[in-house]
Design a protein around this motif. Sequence first.
Motif, PDB file in Angstrom:
ATOM      1  N   PRO A  21      -2.567 -14.756  -2.441  1.00 39.09           N
ATOM      2  CA  PRO A  21      -2.848 -13.314  -2.550  1.00 39.09           C
ATOM      3  C   PRO A  21      -2.486 -12.729  -3.908  1.00 39.09           C
ATOM      4  CG  PRO A  21      -1.829 -13.821  -0.441  1.00 39.09           C
ATOM      5  CD  PRO A  21      -1.746 -15.059  -1.252  1.00 39.09           C
ATOM      6  N   SER A  22      -1.289 -13.045  -4.396  1.00 42.12           N
ATOM      7  CA  SER A  22      -0.869 -12.523  -5.702  1.00 42.12           C
ATOM      8  C   SER A  22      -1.738 -13.068  -6.825  1.00 42.12           C
ATOM      9  CB  SER A  22       0.597 -12.877  -5.964  1.00 42.12           C
ATOM     10  OG  SER A  22       1.436 -12.293  -5.005  1.00 42.12           O
ATOM     11  N   ALA A  23      -2.051 -14.358  -6.762  1.00 43.31           N
ATOM     12  CA  ALA A  23      -2.844 -14.979  -7.821  1.00 43.31           C
ATOM     13  C   ALA A  23      -4.254 -14.386  -7.873  1.00 43.31           C
ATOM     14  CB  ALA A  23      -2.916 -16.486  -7.604  1.00 43.31           C
ATOM     15  N   ILE A  24      -4.886 -14.264  -6.713  1.00 43.44           N
ATOM     16  CA  ILE A  24      -6.239 -13.703  -6.662  1.00 43.44           C
ATOM     17  C   ILE A  24      -6.238 -12.252  -7.135  1.00 43.44           C
ATOM     18  CG2 ILE A  24      -8.117 -13.019  -5.114  1.00 43.44           C
ATOM     19  CD1 ILE A  24      -7.428 -15.473  -3.400  1.00 43.44           C
ATOM     20  N   PHE A  25      -5.258 -11.496  -6.678  1.00 47.83           N
ATOM     21  CA  PHE A  25      -5.141 -10.085  -7.049  1.00 47.83           C
ATOM     22  C   PHE A  25      -5.003  -9.940  -8.563  1.00 47.83           C
ATOM     23  CE2 PHE A  25      -3.106  -5.877  -7.121  1.00 47.83           C
ATOM     24  CZ  PHE A  25      -3.935  -5.205  -6.236  1.00 47.83           C
ATOM     25  N   TYR A  26      -4.154 -10.765  -9.149  1.00 46.65           N
ATOM     26  CA  TYR A  26      -3.912 -10.685 -10.591  1.00 46.65           C
ATOM     27  C   TYR A  26      -5.126 -11.141 -11.385  1.00 46.65           C
ATOM     28  CZ  TYR A  26      -1.503 -11.079 -15.053  1.00 46.65           C
ATOM     29  OH  TYR A  26      -1.142 -10.929 -16.359  1.00 46.65           O
ATOM     30  N   ILE A  27      -5.766 -12.226 -10.967  1.00 43.11           N
ATOM     31  CA  ILE A  27      -6.923 -12.746 -11.689  1.00 43.11           C
ATOM     32  C   ILE A  27      -8.076 -11.748 -11.669  1.00 43.11           C
ATOM     33  CG2 ILE A  27      -8.721 -14.517 -11.648  1.00 43.11           C
ATOM     34  CD1 ILE A  27      -6.551 -16.472 -10.650  1.00 43.11           C
ATOM     35  N   VAL A  28      -8.318 -11.131 -10.523  1.00 48.80           N
ATOM     36  CA  VAL A  28      -9.430 -10.193 -10.394  1.00 48.80           C
ATOM     37  C   VAL A  28      -9.220  -8.950 -11.256  1.00 48.80           C
ATOM     38  CG1 VAL A  28     -10.624  -8.654  -8.785  1.00 48.80           C
ATOM     39  CG2 VAL A  28     -10.098 -10.994  -8.103  1.00 48.80           C
ATOM     40  N   PHE A  29      -7.969  -8.462 -11.303  1.00 47.28           N
ATOM     41  CA  PHE A  29      -7.718  -7.194 -11.977  1.00 47.28           C
ATOM     42  C   PHE A  29      -6.998  -7.320 -13.324  1.00 47.28           C
ATOM     43  CE2 PHE A  29      -7.902  -6.103  -7.422  1.00 47.28           C
ATOM     44  CZ  PHE A  29      -8.889  -5.133  -7.455  1.00 47.28           C
ATOM     45  N   GLN A  30      -6.929  -8.534 -13.872  1.00 47.19           N
ATOM     46  CA  GLN A  30      -6.158  -8.714 -15.100  1.00 47.19           C
ATOM     47  C   GLN A  30      -6.712  -7.902 -16.272  1.00 47.19           C
ATOM     48  OE1 GLN A  30      -6.372 -12.521 -17.046  1.00 47.19           O
ATOM     49  NE2 GLN A  30      -8.247 -13.100 -15.990  1.00 47.19           N
TER      50      GLN A  30
ATOM     51  N   VAL B 104       0.828  -1.212   0.000  1.00 49.15           N
ATOM     52  CA  VAL B 104       0.000   0.000   0.000  1.00 49.15           C
ATOM     53  C   VAL B 104       0.861   1.260   0.000  1.00 49.15           C
ATOM     54  CG1 VAL B 104      -1.657   1.347   1.335  1.00 49.15           C
ATOM     55  CG2 VAL B 104      -1.985  -1.108   1.076  1.00 49.15           C
ATOM     56  N   LEU B 105       1.843   1.323   0.904  1.00 48.61           N
ATOM     57  CA  LEU B 105       2.689   2.514   0.987  1.00 48.61           C
ATOM     58  C   LEU B 105       3.537   2.697  -0.275  1.00 48.61           C
ATOM     59  CD1 LEU B 105       3.900   2.321   4.717  1.00 48.61           C
ATOM     60  CD2 LEU B 105       2.081   3.737   3.744  1.00 48.61           C
ATOM     61  N   SER B 106       4.068   1.594  -0.785  1.00 49.51           N
ATOM     62  CA  SER B 106       4.879   1.662  -2.003  1.00 49.51           C
ATOM     63  C   SER B 106       4.049   2.104  -3.194  1.00 49.51           C
ATOM     64  CB  SER B 106       5.518   0.303  -2.298  1.00 49.51           C
ATOM     65  OG  SER B 106       6.354  -0.110  -1.251  1.00 49.51           O
ATOM     66  N   MET B 107       2.843   1.575  -3.269  1.00 49.34           N
ATOM     67  CA  MET B 107       1.959   1.889  -4.384  1.00 49.34           C
ATOM     68  C   MET B 107       1.592   3.374  -4.383  1.00 49.34           C
ATOM     69  SD  MET B 107      -1.124  -0.651  -5.454  1.00 49.34           S
ATOM     70  CE  MET B 107      -2.032  -0.266  -3.980  1.00 49.34           C
ATOM     71  N   LEU B 108       1.271   3.917  -3.218  1.00 49.09           N
ATOM     72  CA  LEU B 108       0.890   5.324  -3.119  1.00 49.09           C
ATOM     73  C   LEU B 108       2.066   6.238  -3.477  1.00 49.09           C
ATOM     74  CD1 LEU B 108      -1.253   5.280   0.160  1.00 49.09           C
ATOM     75  CD2 LEU B 108      -2.070   5.481  -2.190  1.00 49.09           C
ATOM     76  N   GLY B 109       3.240   5.944  -2.922  1.00 48.93           N
ATOM     77  CA  GLY B 109       4.412   6.758  -3.211  1.00 48.93           C
ATOM     78  C   GLY B 109       4.842   6.657  -4.659  1.00 48.93           C
ATOM     79  N   ASN B 110       4.840   5.439  -5.199  1.00 52.87           N
ATOM     80  CA  ASN B 110       5.240   5.228  -6.588  1.00 52.87           C
ATOM     81  C   ASN B 110       4.271   5.886  -7.565  1.00 52.87           C
ATOM     82  OD1 ASN B 110       5.050   3.080  -9.128  1.00 52.87           O
ATOM     83  ND2 ASN B 110       7.130   3.506  -8.432  1.00 52.87           N
ATOM     84  N   MET B 111       3.003   5.825  -7.246  1.00 52.87           N
ATOM     85  CA  MET B 111       1.979   6.439  -8.085  1.00 52.87           C
ATOM     86  C   MET B 111       2.159   7.951  -8.149  1.00 52.87           C
ATOM     87  SD  MET B 111      -2.137   6.327  -7.369  1.00 52.87           S
ATOM     88  CE  MET B 111      -1.867   6.912  -5.680  1.00 52.87           C
TER      89      MET B 111
ATOM     90  N   SER C  41       2.183  -4.119  -7.366  1.00 55.54           N
ATOM     91  CA  SER C  41       1.764  -4.856  -6.179  1.00 55.54           C
ATOM     92  C   SER C  41       2.159  -6.328  -6.279  1.00 55.54           C
ATOM     93  CB  SER C  41       0.251  -4.745  -5.997  1.00 55.54           C
ATOM     94  OG  SER C  41      -0.135  -3.399  -5.835  1.00 55.54           O
ATOM     95  N   VAL C  42       1.919  -6.938  -7.440  1.00 55.32           N
ATOM     96  CA  VAL C  42       2.272  -8.342  -7.627  1.00 55.32           C
ATOM     97  C   VAL C  42       3.788  -8.527  -7.519  1.00 55.32           C
ATOM     98  CG1 VAL C  42       2.254 -10.259  -9.265  1.00 55.32           C
ATOM     99  CG2 VAL C  42       0.224  -8.817  -9.015  1.00 55.32           C
ATOM    100  N   THR C  43       4.539  -7.584  -8.089  1.00 56.73           N
ATOM    101  CA  THR C  43       6.007  -7.649  -8.022  1.00 56.73           C
ATOM    102  C   THR C  43       6.496  -7.588  -6.583  1.00 56.73           C
ATOM    103  OG1 THR C  43       6.217  -6.599 -10.195  1.00 56.73           O
ATOM    104  CG2 THR C  43       8.154  -6.553  -8.763  1.00 56.73           C
ATOM    105  N   ILE C  44       5.935  -6.680  -5.802  1.00 60.32           N
ATOM    106  CA  ILE C  44       6.353  -6.527  -4.404  1.00 60.32           C
ATOM    107  C   ILE C  44       5.979  -7.758  -3.590  1.00 60.32           C
ATOM    108  CG2 ILE C  44       5.982  -5.182  -2.290  1.00 60.32           C
ATOM    109  CD1 ILE C  44       5.580  -2.722  -4.089  1.00 60.32           C
ATOM    110  N   MET C  45       4.783  -8.292  -3.816  1.00 60.25           N
ATOM    111  CA  MET C  45       4.345  -9.469  -3.069  1.00 60.25           C
ATOM    112  C   MET C  45       5.259 -10.664  -3.317  1.00 60.25           C
ATOM    113  SD  MET C  45       1.569  -8.926  -1.209  1.00 60.25           S
ATOM    114  CE  MET C  45       0.756 -10.510  -1.070  1.00 60.25           C
ATOM    115  N   ASN C  46       5.804 -10.757  -4.530  1.00 60.21           N
ATOM    116  CA  ASN C  46       6.625 -11.917  -4.890  1.00 60.21           C
ATOM    117  C   ASN C  46       8.118 -11.693  -4.688  1.00 60.21           C
ATOM    118  OD1 ASN C  46       4.329 -13.329  -5.673  1.00 60.21           O
ATOM    119  ND2 ASN C  46       4.430 -12.584  -7.767  1.00 60.21           N
ATOM    120  N   ASP C  47       8.508 -10.496  -4.311  1.00 61.24           N
ATOM    121  CA  ASP C  47       9.937 -10.192  -4.171  1.00 61.24           C
ATOM    122  C   ASP C  47      10.503 -10.798  -2.885  1.00 61.24           C
ATOM    123  OD1 ASP C  47      12.445  -9.048  -4.706  1.00 61.24           O
ATOM    124  OD2 ASP C  47      11.973  -7.316  -3.473  1.00 61.24           O
TER     125      ASP C  47
END
Length: 277
Positions: free
Chosen positions: A254-263, A80-87, A204-210
Motif C-alpha cells: 500500500p505505501s509503495a503503490i501510494f508513493y509511486i503513483v503520487f511521487q 484518512v481522519l488524520s490527513m483531514l484533521g492535519n490538513m 499518509s506514508v508516514t502513518i502507514m509505516n509507523d
Amino acid sequence: MSKQRVVANIVYYMLFTLMAILIFVPILLVVFGSFKTNLELAETSPFSLPKSFLHIDNYVSALKEGNMIRGLGNSFLLVVLSMLGNMLLGTMTAFVLNRFQFRMKKWILLLFMMAMIIPAYTTEIARFQLLHTLGVYNTLGAPLLIYIGTDIMQIYIYMQFLEKISVQLDESAMLDGASYVRIFRSIIFPLLLPATATLAILKSVTIMNDIFVQQLYMPDKKLATLATSLTSFVSTRSSDLSMLCAGIIIVLLPSAIFYIVFQRYIFKGLMDGAVKG
C-alpha cells in the motif's frame, strides 16, 4: 565536457547504483521468498527464482492468520481522519502566522522549532500520561491526536506558498464584506491545495509505516493496523519464513503503490514551496 566533470558524473552514478542495490536487492529477495515454500527456501539460494510465481498460498495464509485485512481497514481509517484533521489545522495555523502580526508570533515559531529539535522519546511519558488522562488510550483517538498535530516542516511549506498569494486578494475580499473565515475558506485554502496534496501524501506514508505510536497507544488486537498486525504475525510465526515474507510484502505494497503513483506531486509541491514567487 571537462575531465573533472566526467569523473564527477562517474562517481555520482556509481553511488546512485550502489544505493539502489542496497535498497532494492533486500526487497527483491523478500519477494522471491514469498512465492517459495519453506522447503524450497531452505534448499535454494535466496537469489534463485521461485519455481512458480503462481504459488500464492503464503499470501492467503498471511491475510487470514495475520489479520491483514482488518489491519488495512484500520490503517486506512487512521490515514484518512488524520490527513483531514492535519490538513485543516496546518493550513489555518500557517494562514494566521503568515497574514497576521501579533505579539509572541516569533516565540510560537520558535516553539515549533523546539518541538522538532527535542527528541520525541524524551517527552513520551508526559504524552502518554496526557492521552491516558483524556481517556483516549487504546482507542483510535490517541494516535489521531498525535498525527493531526502540525509540525515545522508543514508550517514552512504552507507559509512559502502563502508568500506567493498576494495580500491584495485578501484586501479585495474584505472590501466586499468577506470575513477572515470566508477569505480562508474561499481563497486561501483552494490555492494551498498543491502544498496540501504533497503534505497529505507524505503524512499518509508516514502513518502507514509507523509502528511505535500505534502499538503503544492501541494495544487492542481489534485496533491493529497493517504495521502492528505484521509485528504480531512475526512473533507468532517466526519460524515460517516464506509466510513472513508474504506478510512483509502485503504491508509494503500500500505505501509503495501510494508513493509511486503520487511521487510527482510530492516533488512538485516541495519545489514550488521552496521557491518564493
